[in-house]
Design a protein around this motif. Structure first.
Motif, PDB file in Angstrom:
ATOM      1  N   THR A 156       0.806  -1.217   0.000  1.00 19.23           N
ATOM      2  CA  THR A 156       0.000   0.000   0.000  1.00 19.23           C
ATOM      3  C   THR A 156       0.839   1.267   0.000  1.00 19.23           C
ATOM      4  O   THR A 156       0.459   2.276  -0.580  1.00 19.23           O
ATOM      5  CB  THR A 156      -0.948   0.000   1.217  1.00 19.23           C
ATOM      6  N   GLY A 157       1.998   1.230   0.646  1.00 19.27           N
ATOM      7  CA  GLY A 157       2.826   2.425   0.704  1.00 19.27           C
ATOM      8  C   GLY A 157       4.122   2.183   1.438  1.00 19.27           C
ATOM      9  O   GLY A 157       4.430   1.051   1.827  1.00 19.27           O
TER      10      GLY A 157
ATOM     11  N   ASN B 286      -3.431   2.450   7.389  1.00 15.16           N
ATOM     12  CA  ASN B 286      -4.763   3.005   7.676  1.00 15.16           C
ATOM     13  C   ASN B 286      -5.347   3.694   6.445  1.00 15.16           C
ATOM     14  O   ASN B 286      -5.757   4.840   6.500  1.00 15.16           O
ATOM     15  CB  ASN B 286      -4.673   3.984   8.847  1.00 15.16           C
ATOM     16  N   ASP B 287      -5.396   2.951   5.331  1.00 20.27           N
ATOM     17  CA  ASP B 287      -5.895   3.505   4.078  1.00 20.27           C
ATOM     18  C   ASP B 287      -6.781   2.484   3.365  1.00 20.27           C
ATOM     19  O   ASP B 287      -6.417   1.914   2.341  1.00 20.27           O
ATOM     20  CB  ASP B 287      -4.714   3.902   3.177  1.00 20.27           C
ATOM     21  N   PRO B 288      -7.988   2.233   3.918  1.00 18.21           N
ATOM     22  CA  PRO B 288      -8.861   1.231   3.317  1.00 18.21           C
ATOM     23  C   PRO B 288      -9.276   1.544   1.889  1.00 18.21           C
ATOM     24  O   PRO B 288      -9.546   0.621   1.104  1.00 18.21           O
ATOM     25  CB  PRO B 288     -10.071   1.189   4.265  1.00 18.21           C
TER      26      PRO B 288
ATOM     27  N   LEU C  59      -6.411  -1.310  -4.809  1.00 19.21           N
ATOM     28  CA  LEU C  59      -5.433  -2.341  -5.161  1.00 19.21           C
ATOM     29  C   LEU C  59      -6.125  -3.683  -5.412  1.00 19.21           C
ATOM     30  O   LEU C  59      -5.747  -4.436  -6.309  1.00 19.21           O
ATOM     31  CB  LEU C  59      -4.389  -2.480  -4.051  1.00 19.21           C
ATOM     32  N   THR C  60      -7.145  -3.960  -4.615  1.00 16.75           N
ATOM     33  CA  THR C  60      -7.884  -5.212  -4.776  1.00 16.75           C
ATOM     34  C   THR C  60      -8.600  -5.245  -6.124  1.00 16.75           C
ATOM     35  O   THR C  60      -8.579  -6.263  -6.834  1.00 16.75           O
ATOM     36  CB  THR C  60      -8.897  -5.388  -3.632  1.00 16.75           C
ATOM     37  N   LYS C  61      -9.242  -4.143  -6.491  1.00 19.23           N
ATOM     38  CA  LYS C  61      -9.918  -4.082  -7.793  1.00 19.23           C
ATOM     39  C   LYS C  61      -8.929  -4.289  -8.936  1.00 19.23           C
ATOM     40  O   LYS C  61      -9.238  -4.967  -9.928  1.00 19.23           O
ATOM     41  CB  LYS C  61     -10.628  -2.733  -7.951  1.00 19.23           C
TER      42      LYS C  61
ATOM     43  N   THR D 250      -6.054  -0.922   6.600  1.00 18.89           N
ATOM     44  CA  THR D 250      -6.138  -0.900   5.139  1.00 18.89           C
ATOM     45  C   THR D 250      -6.775  -2.182   4.626  1.00 18.89           C
ATOM     46  O   THR D 250      -7.506  -2.183   3.629  1.00 18.89           O
ATOM     47  CB  THR D 250      -4.732  -0.717   4.532  1.00 18.89           C
ATOM     48  N   GLY D 251      -6.507  -3.273   5.322  1.00 19.83           N
ATOM     49  CA  GLY D 251      -7.056  -4.560   4.918  1.00 19.83           C
ATOM     50  C   GLY D 251      -8.571  -4.599   4.938  1.00 19.83           C
ATOM     51  O   GLY D 251      -9.188  -5.397   4.211  1.00 19.83           O
TER      52      GLY D 251
END
Length: 329
Positions: free
Chosen positions: A182-183, A190-192, A198-200, A217-218
């Motif tokens: 994520t970063g 903390n970036d849902p 990313l999942t898409k 984020t998860g």
């Protein structure tokens, strides 16, 4: 020395001893908050269990910035809390600076090693639990492509990813594993919204099972997987209940056990290095009423067989952090 001075000195010593014996433990949660439904919440579960079983009290603080780490450690130690437990590798440098100033206070840090005489360092064999859920991902996948979304790009999260890939490849050597982090800063935990994006992107590349090891984020990863009709794998806490029917399993990292044990030991907490893997009950996969219909008897038998072989030393799961490399991709 007069009799009165002796009496006062003895009383003071007795008071200090009583204070030490009655010292409450304290816990400092990492960024993301104690109700992140993942790492921090697992730690809170351990603290809450200790309080419920013993009737004891503990202090806690949820960090909102990096600058608070050392300040929180010093505040708790100065106030006499013992032990002071912290969740996360990012406390290491602050603890290394603070621990020598409070030699009578015991500290416990989860996910990092701090070599101080009053510190217990608790680390996990995340690669072992990740191997098991990787096997499950490969067995559940219909496309032959699965995904991994990590939080902050650090060796610890690469450790999760590497174990996962090894498990996937053990079942299907031809499987494709898409990996994204994520970063590179603590904000990655903390970036849902970014987790969902990313999942898409991974779904667009064919992934039909995605493993999230990314803190809060998860939650975006798991939500998106459910919305898009694919399977997800949770982490740290048992997250199966979040999206029943879409949660294949969760890789449980028993942070609660480490916190419960530290609180139970109190000021007698033993310093040193503590490693928790499958054999110690530190990691495992989750099977409950929320995912039982997704896990076939064949999947469970294969994973349980691998678990027994890992514990027996017949299967060795490579630890990314041992050499900062992964033998499979």
């Amino acid at each position: 020395m007069t009799l009165m001075q002796k009496f006062l000195g003895a009383a003071a010593t007795l008071a200090l001893s009583a204070g030490a014996a009655l010292a409450d433990p304290a816990i400092i949660f990492d960024l993301g908050g104690k109700f992140d439904k993942s790492f921090n919440e697992a730690a809170f579960t351990g603290a809450k269990r200790w309080a419920e079983e013993t009737g004891g009290n503990f202090r806690e603080i949820e960090l909102t910035s990096e600058a608070q780490r050392e300040q929180a450690l010093r505040r708790f130690a100065e106030a006499g809390y013992n032990p002071v437990v912290m969740t996360g590798f990012a406390f290491a440098s602050s603890l290394d600076a603070v621990a020598p100033d409070f030699p009578d206070t015991k500290f416990a840090i989860i996910d990092m090693v701090v070599d101080q005489p009053n510190v217990q360092s608790v680390v996990y064999k995340e690669q072992e639990g990740s191997y098991l859920v990787g096997m499950m991902a490969a067995m559940a996948s219909k496309s032959g492509t699965v995904g991994f979304v990590g939080g902050m790009d650090i060796p610890l999260i690469r450790k999760f990813a590497c174990g996962y890939v090894q498990g996937v490849k053990a079942v299907n050597p031809d499987a494709k594993v898409i990996q994204n982090m994520t970063g590179t800063t603590p904000a990655a935990w903390n970036d849902p919204v970014k987790g969902g994006e990313l999942t898409k992107a991974q779904i667009a590349q064919g992934a039909d099972v995605v493993y999230a090891a990314a803190g809060s984020t998860g939650l975006g990863v798991l939500q998106t997987a459910a919305d898009e009709g694919i399977l997800a794998i949770g982490v740290d806490s048992n997250q199966n209940y979040l999206h029943p029917g879409h949660m294949l399993t969760s890789m449980m990292k028993r942070v609660d056990v480490a916190v419960y044990n530290a609180f139970s030991a109190g000021p007698d907490l033993k310093p040193g290095f503590n490693v928790l893997g499958l054999a110690e009950g530190g990691v495992d996969y989750a099977l409950d009423e929320y995912n039982k219909d997704l896990v076939t008897p064949e999947m469970k038998a294969a994973v349980d067989d691998a678990k027994a072989k890992i514990i027996a030393g017949e299967i060795e799961v490579h630890d990314y952090m041992s050499d900062n490399s992964c033998p499979v991709k």
